[in-house]
Design an enzyme around this catalytic site. Structure first.
Site, PDB file in Angstrom:
ATOM      1  N   LYS A  36       0.936  -0.934   0.245  1.00 23.64           N
ATOM      2  CA  LYS A  36       0.398  -0.068   0.077  1.00 23.64           C
ATOM      3  C   LYS A  36       0.678   1.371  -0.043  1.00 23.64           C
ATOM      4  O   LYS A  36       2.097   0.595   0.286  1.00 23.64           O
ATOM      5  CB  LYS A  36      -1.205  -0.043   1.231  1.00 23.64           C
ATOM      6  CG  LYS A  36      -0.679   0.446   2.657  1.00 23.64           C
ATOM      7  CD  LYS A  36      -0.659  -0.380   3.973  1.00 23.64           C
ATOM      8  CE  LYS A  36      -0.762  -0.187   4.893  1.00 23.64           C
ATOM      9  NZ  LYS A  36      -1.279  -0.791   6.316  1.00 23.64           N
ATOM     10  N   ARG A 135     -10.727   0.270  14.137  1.00 21.49           N
ATOM     11  CA  ARG A 135     -10.331   0.452  12.766  1.00 21.49           C
ATOM     12  C   ARG A 135     -11.509   0.105  11.947  1.00 21.49           C
ATOM     13  O   ARG A 135     -12.310   1.069  12.244  1.00 21.49           O
ATOM     14  CB  ARG A 135      -9.227   0.578  12.515  1.00 21.49           C
ATOM     15  CG  ARG A 135      -8.292   1.001  13.157  1.00 21.49           C
ATOM     16  CD  ARG A 135      -6.862   1.464  12.057  1.00 21.49           C
ATOM     17  NE  ARG A 135      -6.384   0.005  11.226  1.00 21.49           N
ATOM     18  CZ  ARG A 135      -5.194  -0.136  10.754  1.00 21.49           C
ATOM     19  NH1 ARG A 135      -4.500   0.710  10.971  1.00 21.49           N
ATOM     20  NH2 ARG A 135      -5.076  -1.345  10.101  1.00 21.49           N
ATOM     21  N   HIS A 163      -6.094  -7.318  13.105  1.00 22.34           N
ATOM     22  CA  HIS A 163      -4.708  -6.687  12.685  1.00 22.34           C
ATOM     23  C   HIS A 163      -4.469  -6.514  14.408  1.00 22.34           C
ATOM     24  O   HIS A 163      -5.445  -5.962  15.152  1.00 22.34           O
ATOM     25  CB  HIS A 163      -4.914  -5.142  11.961  1.00 22.34           C
ATOM     26  CG  HIS A 163      -4.320  -4.829  11.649  1.00 22.34           C
ATOM     27  ND1 HIS A 163      -3.136  -5.312  11.259  1.00 22.34           N
ATOM     28  CD2 HIS A 163      -3.605  -3.179  12.435  1.00 22.34           C
ATOM     29  CE1 HIS A 163      -1.511  -4.382  10.966  1.00 22.34           C
ATOM     30  NE2 HIS A 163      -2.513  -3.055  11.637  1.00 22.34           N
ATOM     31  N   ARG A 219       1.121 -10.630   6.975  1.00 21.32           N
ATOM     32  CA  ARG A 219       0.913  -9.051   6.101  1.00 21.32           C
ATOM     33  C   ARG A 219       2.145  -8.442   6.267  1.00 21.32           C
ATOM     34  O   ARG A 219       1.919  -8.098   7.679  1.00 21.32           O
ATOM     35  CB  ARG A 219      -0.811  -8.801   5.964  1.00 21.32           C
ATOM     36  CG  ARG A 219      -1.264  -9.507   6.095  1.00 21.32           C
ATOM     37  CD  ARG A 219      -3.012  -8.495   6.610  1.00 21.32           C
ATOM     38  NE  ARG A 219      -3.385  -8.458   7.045  1.00 21.32           N
ATOM     39  CZ  ARG A 219      -3.903  -8.904   8.577  1.00 21.32           C
ATOM     40  NH1 ARG A 219      -4.246  -9.896   8.403  1.00 21.32           N
ATOM     41  NH2 ARG A 219      -3.629  -8.002   9.981  1.00 21.32           N
ATOM     42  N   TYR A 261      15.199  31.076   6.723  1.00 19.64           N
ATOM     43  CA  TYR A 261      13.970  31.969   7.263  1.00 19.64           C
ATOM     44  C   TYR A 261      13.656  32.353   8.818  1.00 19.64           C
ATOM     45  O   TYR A 261      14.246  31.359   9.108  1.00 19.64           O
ATOM     46  CB  TYR A 261      12.541  31.249   6.667  1.00 19.64           C
ATOM     47  CG  TYR A 261      11.944  31.278   5.376  1.00 19.64           C
ATOM     48  CD1 TYR A 261      11.601  31.964   4.433  1.00 19.64           C
ATOM     49  CD2 TYR A 261      12.120  30.093   4.234  1.00 19.64           C
ATOM     50  CE1 TYR A 261      11.488  31.898   3.356  1.00 19.64           C
ATOM     51  CE2 TYR A 261      11.773  30.298   2.985  1.00 19.64           C
ATOM     52  CZ  TYR A 261      11.890  31.447   3.058  1.00 19.64           C
ATOM     53  OH  TYR A 261      11.483  31.216   0.648  1.00 19.64           O
ATOM     54  N   CYS A 308      13.392  24.295   3.674  1.00 24.61           N
ATOM     55  CA  CYS A 308      12.877  25.496   3.504  1.00 24.61           C
ATOM     56  C   CYS A 308      11.855  24.037   2.042  1.00 24.61           C
ATOM     57  O   CYS A 308      11.903  22.765   2.294  1.00 24.61           O
ATOM     58  CB  CYS A 308      13.400  26.584   2.382  1.00 24.61           C
ATOM     59  SG  CYS A 308      14.701  27.495   2.959  1.00 24.61           S
ATOM     60  N   ASP A 310      11.829  23.370  -0.767  1.00 25.46           N
ATOM     61  CA  ASP A 310      13.277  23.348  -2.267  1.00 25.46           C
ATOM     62  C   ASP A 310      14.530  22.975  -1.841  1.00 25.46           C
ATOM     63  O   ASP A 310      15.330  22.366  -2.751  1.00 25.46           O
ATOM     64  CB  ASP A 310      12.703  23.923  -3.140  1.00 25.46           C
ATOM     65  CG  ASP A 310      11.392  24.014  -3.533  1.00 25.46           C
ATOM     66  OD1 ASP A 310      10.625  23.520  -3.656  1.00 25.46           O
ATOM     67  OD2 ASP A 310      11.158  25.641  -3.644  1.00 25.46           O
TER      68      ASP A 310
HETATM   69  C1  LIG Z   1      -0.874  -2.060   6.691  1.00 23.24           C
HETATM   70  C2  LIG Z   1      -1.037  -2.787   7.486  1.00 23.24           C
HETATM   71  C3  LIG Z   1      -0.690  -4.129   7.402  1.00 23.24           C
HETATM   72  C4  LIG Z   1       1.215  -4.339   7.260  1.00 23.24           C
HETATM   73  O1  LIG Z   1       1.518  -3.582   8.767  1.00 23.24           O
HETATM   74  P1  LIG Z   1       3.491  -3.435   9.225  1.00 23.24           P
HETATM   75  O2  LIG Z   1       3.657  -3.087   9.762  1.00 23.24           O
HETATM   76  O3  LIG Z   1       3.739  -2.886   7.694  1.00 23.24           O
HETATM   77  O4  LIG Z   1       3.899  -4.664   8.353  1.00 23.24           O
HETATM   78  C5  LIG Z   1      -1.115  -5.041   7.568  1.00 23.24           C
HETATM   79  N1  LIG Z   1      -2.155  -5.235   7.755  1.00 23.24           N
HETATM   80  C6  LIG Z   1      -3.005  -4.094   7.902  1.00 23.24           C
HETATM   81  C7  LIG Z   1      -4.137  -4.471   7.830  1.00 23.24           C
HETATM   82  C8  LIG Z   1      -2.403  -3.176   7.757  1.00 23.24           C
HETATM   83  O5  LIG Z   1      -3.453  -1.855   7.099  1.00 23.24           O
END
Ligand SMILES: *Cc1c(COP(=O)(O)O)cnc(C)c1O
Length: 374
Positions: A36, A135, A163, A219, A261, A308, A310
């Site tokens: 992602k 979430r 998760h 994951r 700045y 800044c 750039d």
């Molecule tokens: C982003 C995400 C992951 C990956 O997590 P990492 O900590 O980068 O390995 C796994 N599962 C879900 C649902 C996520 O949103």
């Protein structure tokens, strides 16, 4: 063209190595490569190709468009969409063989409505169970009802996941609680589906700390990029990204001279300073003002004054030979005996390594290489 010698070098061999390492660590669970946010800033298409070559069987993205981009690039393996998709876009997911995540009864109704076209019947879905992140998804008992409702309307629910909220804290009691809740769900889920589900729970930190042998997938995001998933370093991970640029200007300043700045840095002695043609529009965070370092000639050089949009200025007074316009500057990576990691930059920024690489903007060209020196 790269008129300012600024690039993020992405080492595809390091990515391949990390995938293999995580595969061996998670075994018998397989790695689902999370790409992602354009592969955490590394470039999702290029990494997905490597993952596919490596025999990775599942990819994950956050949003539908990210999955569509991979399909357009010819990626054939299954892709799980983890996040919210608006009902009017379901059809695009079905047509492109993207696996959507089931989160609620309301969403299920919308899926049913769009199934009239028939394409949803062939699509795979995973159900997400809320065990503590709060979430997406319902709590485990309600998730059983949602699963049943999904099966009743004829959906192919292929997998189930949850998760972790605290997997980066080794020995976290909350991880055990979440695991327990998910196992309670799974214990009854396959009676409802009447077939085995692809089960997955761990993010990168979970791969490091928990036994995944009961699960089909892990994951892997951050660790696949060679970045540390927690404060407990795993030296096997190889950082995939280096961020480099060059010096654009060199000058002397004298006691009382301010820099940038707001003139937030004022010299108290004669100094040599170098200008770096990178700024916050490239993702070089403004919090690095008067805090960050870069590497020039194998030595650390502190950022002077504010970053800044750039450019920014660094102190090069202490270097042995005077630096010249065009000399290499390392923002993340190594030069000589010095190195700056995404983790260290994150500390300076007051954030985490994830945000550091995600923030490197599209103005910074990505240069793909296979292990060779740059
Ligand atoms: C982003 C995400 C992951 C990956 O997590 P990492 O900590 O980068 O390995 C796994 N599962 C879900 C649902 C996520 O949103």
């Amino acid at each position: 063209m790269n008129s300012r010698k600024t690039f993020a070098a992405i080492d595809l061999e390091a990515y391949r190595y990390n995938l293999r390492y995580l595969t061996s660590k998670a075994c018998p669970a397989k790695v689902m490569a999370v790409v992602k946010a354009d592969g955490y800033g590394h470039g999702a298409v290029q990494l997905a190709r490597v993952a596919q070559e490596e025999g990775v069987e599942y990819l994950a993205v956050a949003f539908l468009e990210e999955g569509l981009r991979l399909r357009e690039a010819g990626i054939k393996i299954p892709i799980l969409v983890l996040n919210y998709v608006e009902p009017s876009s379901f059809e695009a997911a079905f047509e492109n063989n993207l696996t959507l995540t089931i989160v609620s009864h309301e969403q299920l109704k919308a899926i049913e409505a769009s199934m009239k076209s028939g394409t949803a019947m062939n699509s795979a879905f995973h159900i997400v169970v809320d065990t503590g992140m709060r979430r997406l998804g319902l709590e485990w008992r309600e998730s059983l009802n949602l699963l049943k409702a999904s099966i009743d309307i004829g959906l192919n629910v292929e997998g189930a996941y949850t998760h972790f909220a605290t997997a980066d804290e080794k020995g976290s009691g909350f991880v055990a609680e979440q695991l327990k809740a998910f196992l309670s769900f799974l214990n009854q889920a396959e009676r409802i589906t009447k077939k085995t589900l692809l089960k997955h729970i761990s993010n990168s930190a979970g791969i490091m700390y928990i036994d995944n042998s009961y699960f089909d997938y892990v994951r892997a995001g951050i660790a696949s990029y060679g970045l540390q998933p927690s404060s407990q370093r795993d030296e096997n991970l190889r950082p995939v990204l280096q961020w480099k640029t060059c010096i654009s200007f060199v000058k002397k300043i004298y006691p009382g001279y301010g820099v940038g700045y707001g003139q937030t840095f004022v010299a108290d002695r004669e100094m040599t300073v170098a200008t770096i043609p990178v700024g916050y529009a490239d993702g070089y965070n403004r919090h690095l003002s008067n805090r960050g370092f870069v590497i020039i000639s194998g030595r650390r050089c502190p950022v002077l004054g504010r970053v800044c949009m750039d450019q920014f200025v660094v102190d090069v007074t202490h270097l042995d030979h005077s630096p010249k316009v065009g000399d290499e500057v390392v923002l993340i990576g190594s030069q000589g005996n010095e190195s700056i990691s995404a983790e260290e930059m994150a500390e300076w920024n007051g954030t985490i390594n994830y945000e550091v690489t995600c923030a490197i903007s599209s103005r910074v060209p990505r240069l793909y290489m296979k292990g060779e020196n740059i």
